[in-house]
Design a protein around this motif. Sequence first.
Motif, PDB file in Angstrom:
ATOM      1  N   HIS A 124      29.390  63.473  65.389  1.00 15.63           N
ATOM      2  CA  HIS A 124      29.959  63.756  64.073  1.00 15.63           C
ATOM      3  C   HIS A 124      30.810  62.582  63.614  1.00 15.63           C
ATOM      4  CE1 HIS A 124      33.880  64.678  65.923  1.00 15.63           C
ATOM      5  NE2 HIS A 124      33.212  65.386  66.804  1.00 15.63           N
ATOM      6  N   TYR A 125      31.082  62.573  62.304  1.00 14.03           N
ATOM      7  CA  TYR A 125      32.014  61.591  61.762  1.00 14.03           C
ATOM      8  C   TYR A 125      33.387  61.880  62.350  1.00 14.03           C
ATOM      9  CZ  TYR A 125      28.654  60.115  58.236  1.00 14.03           C
ATOM     10  OH  TYR A 125      27.553  59.623  57.595  1.00 14.03           O
ATOM     11  N   TRP A 126      34.170  60.809  62.461  1.00 13.37           N
ATOM     12  CA  TRP A 126      35.434  60.944  63.164  1.00 13.37           C
ATOM     13  C   TRP A 126      36.392  59.864  62.690  1.00 13.37           C
ATOM     14  CZ3 TRP A 126      36.700  57.627  67.624  1.00 13.37           C
ATOM     15  CH2 TRP A 126      37.738  58.106  68.415  1.00 13.37           C
ATOM     16  N   LEU A 127      37.608  60.238  62.420  1.00 13.37           N
ATOM     17  CA  LEU A 127      38.652  59.284  62.064  1.00 13.37           C
ATOM     18  C   LEU A 127      39.800  59.436  63.041  1.00 13.37           C
ATOM     19  CD1 LEU A 127      38.813  59.723  58.180  1.00 13.37           C
ATOM     20  CD2 LEU A 127      37.669  57.909  59.472  1.00 13.37           C
ATOM     21  N   ASP A 128      40.208  58.314  63.616  1.00 15.78           N
ATOM     22  CA  ASP A 128      41.321  58.312  64.556  1.00 15.78           C
ATOM     23  C   ASP A 128      42.017  56.964  64.404  1.00 15.78           C
ATOM     24  OD1 ASP A 128      42.897  57.930  66.963  1.00 15.78           O
ATOM     25  OD2 ASP A 128      41.805  59.627  67.812  1.00 15.78           O
ATOM     26  N   ASP A 129      43.296  56.985  64.120  1.00 16.85           N
ATOM     27  CA  ASP A 129      44.049  55.751  63.897  1.00 16.85           C
ATOM     28  C   ASP A 129      44.010  54.813  65.097  1.00 16.85           C
ATOM     29  OD1 ASP A 129      44.701  56.568  61.351  1.00 16.85           O
ATOM     30  OD2 ASP A 129      46.645  57.392  61.939  1.00 16.85           O
ATOM     31  N   ARG A 130      43.791  55.358  66.287  1.00 18.34           N
ATOM     32  CA  ARG A 130      43.728  54.518  67.493  1.00 18.34           C
ATOM     33  C   ARG A 130      42.469  53.651  67.509  1.00 18.34           C
ATOM     34  NH1 ARG A 130      43.761  58.980  71.890  1.00 18.34           N
ATOM     35  NH2 ARG A 130      42.406  59.824  70.264  1.00 18.34           N
ATOM     36  N   TYR A 131      41.438  54.071  66.798  1.00 15.75           N
ATOM     37  CA  TYR A 131      40.145  53.375  66.773  1.00 15.75           C
ATOM     38  C   TYR A 131      39.698  53.189  65.330  1.00 15.75           C
ATOM     39  CZ  TYR A 131      40.392  55.195  71.513  1.00 15.75           C
ATOM     40  OH  TYR A 131      40.817  55.530  72.782  1.00 15.75           O
ATOM     41  N   PRO A 132      40.353  52.312  64.588  1.00 17.01           N
ATOM     42  CA  PRO A 132      40.074  52.203  63.158  1.00 17.01           C
ATOM     43  C   PRO A 132      38.660  51.745  62.802  1.00 17.01           C
ATOM     44  CG  PRO A 132      41.518  50.433  63.887  1.00 17.01           C
ATOM     45  CD  PRO A 132      41.366  51.372  65.049  1.00 17.01           C
ATOM     46  N   ASN A 133      37.959  51.088  63.719  1.00 18.67           N
ATOM     47  CA  ASN A 133      36.605  50.605  63.422  1.00 18.67           C
ATOM     48  C   ASN A 133      35.519  51.592  63.817  1.00 18.67           C
ATOM     49  OD1 ASN A 133      37.582  48.149  62.403  1.00 18.67           O
ATOM     50  ND2 ASN A 133      37.764  47.334  64.474  1.00 18.67           N
ATOM     51  N   MET A 134      35.882  52.678  64.450  1.00 17.07           N
ATOM     52  CA  MET A 134      34.908  53.672  64.887  1.00 17.07           C
ATOM     53  C   MET A 134      34.818  54.778  63.842  1.00 17.07           C
ATOM     54  SD  MET A 134      33.986  52.380  67.652  1.00 17.07           S
ATOM     55  CE  MET A 134      34.613  50.949  68.484  1.00 17.07           C
TER      56      MET A 134
END
Length: 98
Positions: free
Chosen positions: A27-37
């Motif tokens: 799924h789509y995912w946003l996490d500030d720890r991994y801004p390019n993922m």
Amino acid sequence: MAFGLKREELKEWKRRVEEGEIAFITHYWLDDRYPNMKTVTKVGCSDIQKLKLWGKKHGLNPKWIHKDERYPHFDLIGSFQKDILRAEGKLDQLNRFK
């Protein structure tokens, strides 16, 4: 934050995990720890030993297993995600999210 999933897809993944299968869901995912993922693949199985062996086959450290009480899983991102999905014949999971 996860998005881009249908409720039925998540239910099916959970059912398969609970039944001791190695189950994949991307799924789509946003996490500030991994801004390019932008996507993550969760590979889960309620049988921890089975999940550890599966992970070992792909060079994953068992310490990376999220020990969720009902849905233990690895989170695959980046090159691990692409390489493992390719090896498992599951590129449709990733292609769906471009």
